[in-house]
Design a protein around this motif. Structure first.
Motif, short mmCIF file in Angstrom:
data_model
loop_
_atom_site.label_atom_id
_atom_site.label_comp_id
_atom_site.label_asym_id
_atom_site.label_seq_id
_atom_site.Cartn_x
_atom_site.Cartn_y
_atom_site.Cartn_z
N ASP A 32 42.55 4.04 6.17
CA ASP A 32 43.16 4.88 7.33
C ASP A 32 44.39 5.18 6.69
O ASP A 32 44.96 4.81 6.09
N LYS A 33 44.71 6.66 7.00
CA LYS A 33 45.78 7.47 6.44
C LYS A 33 47.25 6.70 6.79
O LYS A 33 48.18 6.28 5.87
N ILE A 34 47.39 6.41 7.88
CA ILE A 34 48.74 5.54 8.39
C ILE A 34 48.79 4.27 7.74
O ILE A 34 49.87 4.05 7.13
N ILE B 264 50.29 18.20 11.14
CA ILE B 264 49.96 16.86 11.83
C ILE B 264 48.46 16.49 11.54
O ILE B 264 47.71 17.20 11.12
N LYS B 265 48.27 15.16 11.39
CA LYS B 265 47.11 14.76 10.67
C LYS B 265 46.23 13.59 11.47
O LYS B 265 47.13 12.74 11.89
N ALA B 266 45.12 13.65 11.53
CA ALA B 266 44.41 12.59 12.00
C ALA B 266 44.26 11.38 10.97
O ALA B 266 43.97 11.54 9.87
N ALA C 21 42.38 8.72 10.69
CA ALA C 21 41.15 8.55 10.22
C ALA C 21 40.51 9.89 9.80
O ALA C 21 39.00 9.79 9.51
N GLY C 22 41.11 10.79 9.40
CA GLY C 22 40.54 12.06 9.04
C GLY C 22 39.90 12.15 7.74
O GLY C 22 40.13 11.12 6.89
N GLY C 23 39.28 13.09 7.41
CA GLY C 23 38.70 13.31 5.96
C GLY C 23 38.15 14.78 5.98
O GLY C 23 37.83 15.37 7.22
N GLY D 185 40.68 18.07 11.24
CA GLY D 185 41.85 17.16 12.24
C GLY D 185 43.27 17.41 11.49
O GLY D 185 43.79 16.24 11.52
N MET D 186 43.66 18.47 10.86
CA MET D 186 44.97 18.62 10.48
C MET D 186 45.56 19.86 10.49
O MET D 186 44.88 21.08 10.69
N ARG D 187 46.81 19.99 11.07
CA ARG D 187 47.50 21.09 11.63
C ARG D 187 48.68 21.54 11.08
O ARG D 187 49.36 20.58 11.01
N ILE E 102 52.47 12.38 11.75
CA ILE E 102 52.98 13.50 11.33
C ILE E 102 53.84 13.28 9.88
O ILE E 102 54.51 12.27 9.74
N GLU E 103 53.68 14.13 9.06
CA GLU E 103 54.51 14.20 7.74
C GLU E 103 54.87 15.55 7.31
O GLU E 103 54.65 16.50 7.97
N LYS E 104 55.92 15.36 6.61
CA LYS E 104 56.45 16.81 6.05
C LYS E 104 55.33 17.55 5.43
O LYS E 104 54.53 17.12 4.63
N TYR E 105 55.46 18.94 5.68
CA TYR E 105 54.29 19.62 5.02
C TYR E 105 54.94 20.22 3.68
O TYR E 105 55.99 20.90 4.07
N VAL E 106 54.36 19.84 2.70
CA VAL E 106 55.01 20.37 1.18
C VAL E 106 54.37 21.77 1.17
O VAL E 106 53.23 21.89 1.03
N VAL E 107 55.03 22.68 1.12
CA VAL E 107 54.76 24.17 1.06
C VAL E 107 54.43 24.17 -0.63
O VAL E 107 54.95 24.02 -1.46
N LEU F 62 49.01 10.89 -1.20
CA LEU F 62 48.56 11.50 0.03
C LEU F 62 47.63 10.38 0.95
O LEU F 62 47.74 10.15 2.23
N GLU F 63 46.64 10.05 0.18
CA GLU F 63 45.93 8.86 0.71
C GLU F 63 44.80 8.61 -0.42
O GLU F 63 44.60 9.30 -1.66
N MET F 64 44.11 7.31 -0.21
CA MET F 64 43.15 6.73 -1.13
C MET F 64 41.81 6.97 -0.63
O MET F 64 41.58 6.36 0.59
P1 ADP Z 1 41.45 14.76 3.70
O1 ADP Z 1 41.31 13.25 4.12
O2 ADP Z 1 40.81 15.47 4.65
O3 ADP Z 1 41.15 14.91 2.32
P2 ADP Z 1 44.02 14.85 2.97
O4 ADP Z 1 45.31 14.01 3.54
O5 ADP Z 1 43.62 14.40 1.48
O6 ADP Z 1 43.03 14.70 3.81
O7 ADP Z 1 44.40 16.40 2.73
C1 ADP Z 1 43.62 17.39 2.57
C2 ADP Z 1 44.29 18.63 1.78
O8 ADP Z 1 45.41 19.06 2.97
C3 ADP Z 1 45.36 18.25 0.64
O9 ADP Z 1 44.60 18.54 -0.50
C4 ADP Z 1 46.43 19.30 0.65
O10 ADP Z 1 45.81 20.43 0.52
C5 ADP Z 1 46.74 19.40 1.97
N1 ADP Z 1 47.68 18.60 2.62
C6 ADP Z 1 47.39 17.37 3.24
N2 ADP Z 1 48.82 17.05 3.64
C7 ADP Z 1 49.87 17.69 3.19
C8 ADP Z 1 51.24 17.85 3.04
N3 ADP Z 1 51.66 16.71 3.73
N4 ADP Z 1 51.60 18.83 2.82
C9 ADP Z 1 50.93 19.96 2.30
N5 ADP Z 1 49.76 19.97 1.95
C10 ADP Z 1 49.07 18.87 2.46
#
Ligand code: ADP
Ligand code: ADP
Ligand code: MG
Length: 669
Positions: A115-117, A157-159, A161-163, A167-169, A199-204, A287-289
């Protein structure tokens, strides 16, 4: 060691697991839904059990059915592959109760990391650097707006439970947060059955770099270096490589050590992947494991020589890892291309249907290059709407990065897929892209380099000559065979007309033959623009792949007959060619050009899908950017927006209706 295992998955990953199990002398059981009766994994396994209707929620995702299949066949352990039940702790627990081994981590680690959170909280505690953000569930749009303001825009914005990139915007402003929050939540609910979002910072413009870890039940944990997966579309990986062209030894070591620390903190067992995004200054953020085998694991196998599935099975059977960290050596370079059933020329819309032709390039080692193709399909198989649109994972290995890329370009040129649209042209173009070849990557690569979508590029001078030579050689070989003049032509190629014109798209290329013969092998000198090239090929009529040399350069291209000509696909180019005598070419230039029909007053359904909602009514005035309709396809909600200010005319589709691609949803006045 186990005598028999069950693979609770389908497609390429089920086939891949079966291969290793077989090599280890373990019997395999496949499971299949109605849609997969004739699937490759069913054929490959020693036994197969039917587990229900096509939708995954009624077959591959039903734990009880998998357990019943284990009991019926006496399978002692289950490999879950990726997706489906691979990251469900409740599934592992249910298996454990029945005395069946889950080939993967323990439920505790899945719960902590799946779970991402939760996993971000865990990573924080283990002193792993994480993306700045809010470590909790967002309650509603107002809450979302407040949190986003605190974090600072842009945010993601992320789910939880996503994968699979779903589910991310990204939101750049308050209104986008409000809009995105609701949509992310409804998508999370429909895709993952869990509507918690955070919600987390979007790294550009970061890079996506991940670390493969492997651990046994005795406290031994190692990492197998990194994979770079920055080539993404809609946050979904398209091409991956190992190692990363960006990491230095110091960063690799630091990322590896943090990943191992995180794995140890959750008593991790089996193979897992710790994903990071890395900014320009090589700062990295967790990001996640992923507590499972990863789609792109083959590139790691290719540079380490370690079979990850074998290690997963051994660890699950209670064995120790046969190596320690210092034994792990990274050797050479590997690239993976994901072949998807999607149309690159139409914004990568999913494409379904039968593979009327499926001929992957030859696998194995040739010289300094290894080609590996992981697939779950075969010629004649069907790509259905029920599952992932992945056709195959094509990997190449070579001693260095550019050699691996060139090997990939060649392997893609030889990969024949007919019957559905696929992204090979895009992948081929990528292999030629200077920025990719230089390794200057970011997750924004595709969006930046193809802002208006992917369009076939125009051939450059050399490519144009080569295309003309391929077309002319094929047409001469065909004609010679048809006229049964082969032997005579060989004896006296002076009988042959020497001047030809090949039309390539809209351009005309003049070629004159010098000497040689048109039989097989074809070997002929051609004069193009005052320079002579020798064209040699063993191509025979009817073969989809033209391979040979042009001016000494190895060329593999695909040719398909079309009305009065040939279509040639090569290096991401797709051109229609036609061969003329100079006189006929003159006449051809005079032919009127047919214009495509005007569709600017229509909203067409961009993909086969289900109409979720129609947001406007007849006569309504709409501003550019406003939502017209929402269509769901392959579990994604696609918002169709007005491209300009307009007035809605007749609405032709209703919510709940299934539409074909290009079906008219509404007309504009
Ligand atoms: P998933 O479970 O769908 O793989 P991730 O959290 O691993 O979700 O994110 C998938 C992709 O989305 C990353 O490889 C990255 O390109 C982008 N991403 C996710 N979180 C961020 C973030 N906070 N800032 C910038 N890009 C992100
Ligand atoms: P990887 O990081 O290994 O490339 P992805 O995140 O792209 O993996 O997802 C791997 C596969 O699993 C994809 O086919 C994706 O559709 C599927 N998948 C991922 N997460 C889930 C989930 N929670 N439920 C169902 N399928 C999922
Ligand atoms: Mg991920």
């Amino acid at each position: 060691m186990f005598k028999k295992i069950l693979i609770a998955n389908r497609g390429e990953i089920a086939c891949r697991v079966i291969k290793t199990a077989r090599r280890m002398g373990i019997l395999t059981v496949a499971v299949y839904s109605d849609a997969d009766r004739d699937a490759l994994h069913v054929e490959m396994a020693d036994e197969a059990i039917h587990i229900g209707p096509a939708p995954a929620s009624e077959s591959y995702l039903v734990a009880e059915k998998i357990i019943a299949a284990c009991k019926e066949t006496g399978a002692e352990a289950v490999h879950p592959g990726y997706g489906f039940l691979s990251e469900r702790a409740s599934f592992c627990e249910a298996l454990e109760k029945e005395g069946i081994v889950f080939i993967g981590p323990k439920p505790k680690a899945i719960l902590a990391m799946g779970d991402k959170i939760e996993s971000k909280k865990f990573a924080n505690a283990a002193k792993v650097s994480t993306v700045p953000g809010y470590l909790g569930v967002i309650e509603d749009a107002v809450h979302a707006e407040k949190i986003a303001g605190e974090i600072g825009y842009p945010v993601m914005i992320k789910a939880s439970a996503g994968g699979g990139g779903k589910g991310m915007r990204i939101a750049w402003s308050e209104s986008e947060v409000r809009d995105g929050f609701d949509r992310a939540r409804s998508e999370a609910k429909s895709s993952f059955g869990d509507d918690r979002v955070f919600i987390e910072k979007y790294v550009v413009d970061p890079r996506h770099i991940e670390i493969q870890v492997l651990a046994d039940g005795y406290g031994n944990t190692v990492h197998l270096g990194e994979r770079e997966c920055s080539i993404q579309r809609r946050n979904q990986k398209v091409a991956e490589e190992a190692p990363s062209p960006f990491l230095d030894e110091k960063t690799r070591k630091a990322m590896g050590e943090q990943s191992v620390a995180l794995a140890k903190a959750v008593d991790y067992q089996s193979a897992g992947t710790v994903e990071f995004i890395v900014d320009r200054d090589r700062n990295f953020y967790f990001l996640e494991m992923n507590t499972r085998l990863q789609v792109e694991h083959p590139v790691t196998e290719l540079i380490t020589g370690i079979d990850l599935v074998e290690q997963m099975i051994r660890v699950a059977a209670g064995k120790k890892l046969p190596f320690v960290q210092k034994d792990i050596k990274l050797n050479g370079w590997a690239i993976e291309s994901r072949l998807y059933a999607e149309d690159p020329y139409r914004n990568f819309l999913p494409s379904i249907g039968r593979l009327t032709r499926y001929r992957p390039p030859e696998e194995g080692k040739q010289g300094d290059v290894i080609v590996r193709n992981d697939t779950g399909v075969y010629e004649g198989a069907e790509i259905s709407m029920y599952y992932d649109p992945m056709i195959a994972k094509l990997c190449t290995w070579a001693p260095d990065r550019l050699a691996a890329i060139d090997a990939m370009a060649e392997a893609l040129d030889a990969f024949v897929v007919d019957g559905i649209e696929h992204n090979v042209p895009f992948l081929s173009a990528l292999m030629k892209h200077p920025r990719w070849r230089e390794g200057r990557l970011s997750t924004g690569f595709i969006a930046e380099e193809y802002p208006d979508g992917f369009a076939p590029s125009e051939p450059d001078g050399w490519q144009q000559t080569a295309l003309a030579a391929i077309a002319l050689s094929a047409s001469l070989i065909e004609t010679s065979r048809r006229e049964r003049h082969a032997d005579r032509l060989r004896a006296a190629s002076s009988d042959l007309r020497s001047d030809w014109v090949v039309r390539i798209g809209k351009d005309y290329v003049g070629l004159s033959l010098t000497e040689g013969h048109v039989t097989i092998p074809f070997d002929m000198g051609m004069n193009a623009d005052c320079s002579e090239i020798q064209v040699v090929t063993t191509w025979r009529p009817g073969e989809p792949v033209w391979s040979g040399t042009i001016g000494g350069v190895k060329v593999i291209a695909q040719i398909r007959p079309i009305l009065n000509g040939l279509r040639i696909d090569w290096q991401g180019l797709s051109v229609r060619t036609k061969t003329f005598t100079p006189r006929h070419a003159e006449l051809d230039r005079l032919m009127p050009v047919k214009l495509p029909p005007d569709t600017s007053k229509l909203l067409l359904c961009p993909m086969p899908g289900l109409v979720v909602s129609i947001s406007v009514s007849e006569g309504q005035e709409v501003k550019a950017g406003e939502t017209l309709a929402v269509v769901e396809a392959m579990k994604m909600e696609n918002v169709l927006r007005a491209e300009r200010d307009l007035v809605v005319g007749k609405v032709k589709a209703k919510p709940g209706e299934s539409l074909a691609v290009d079906a008219v949803i509404m007309e504009f006045a």
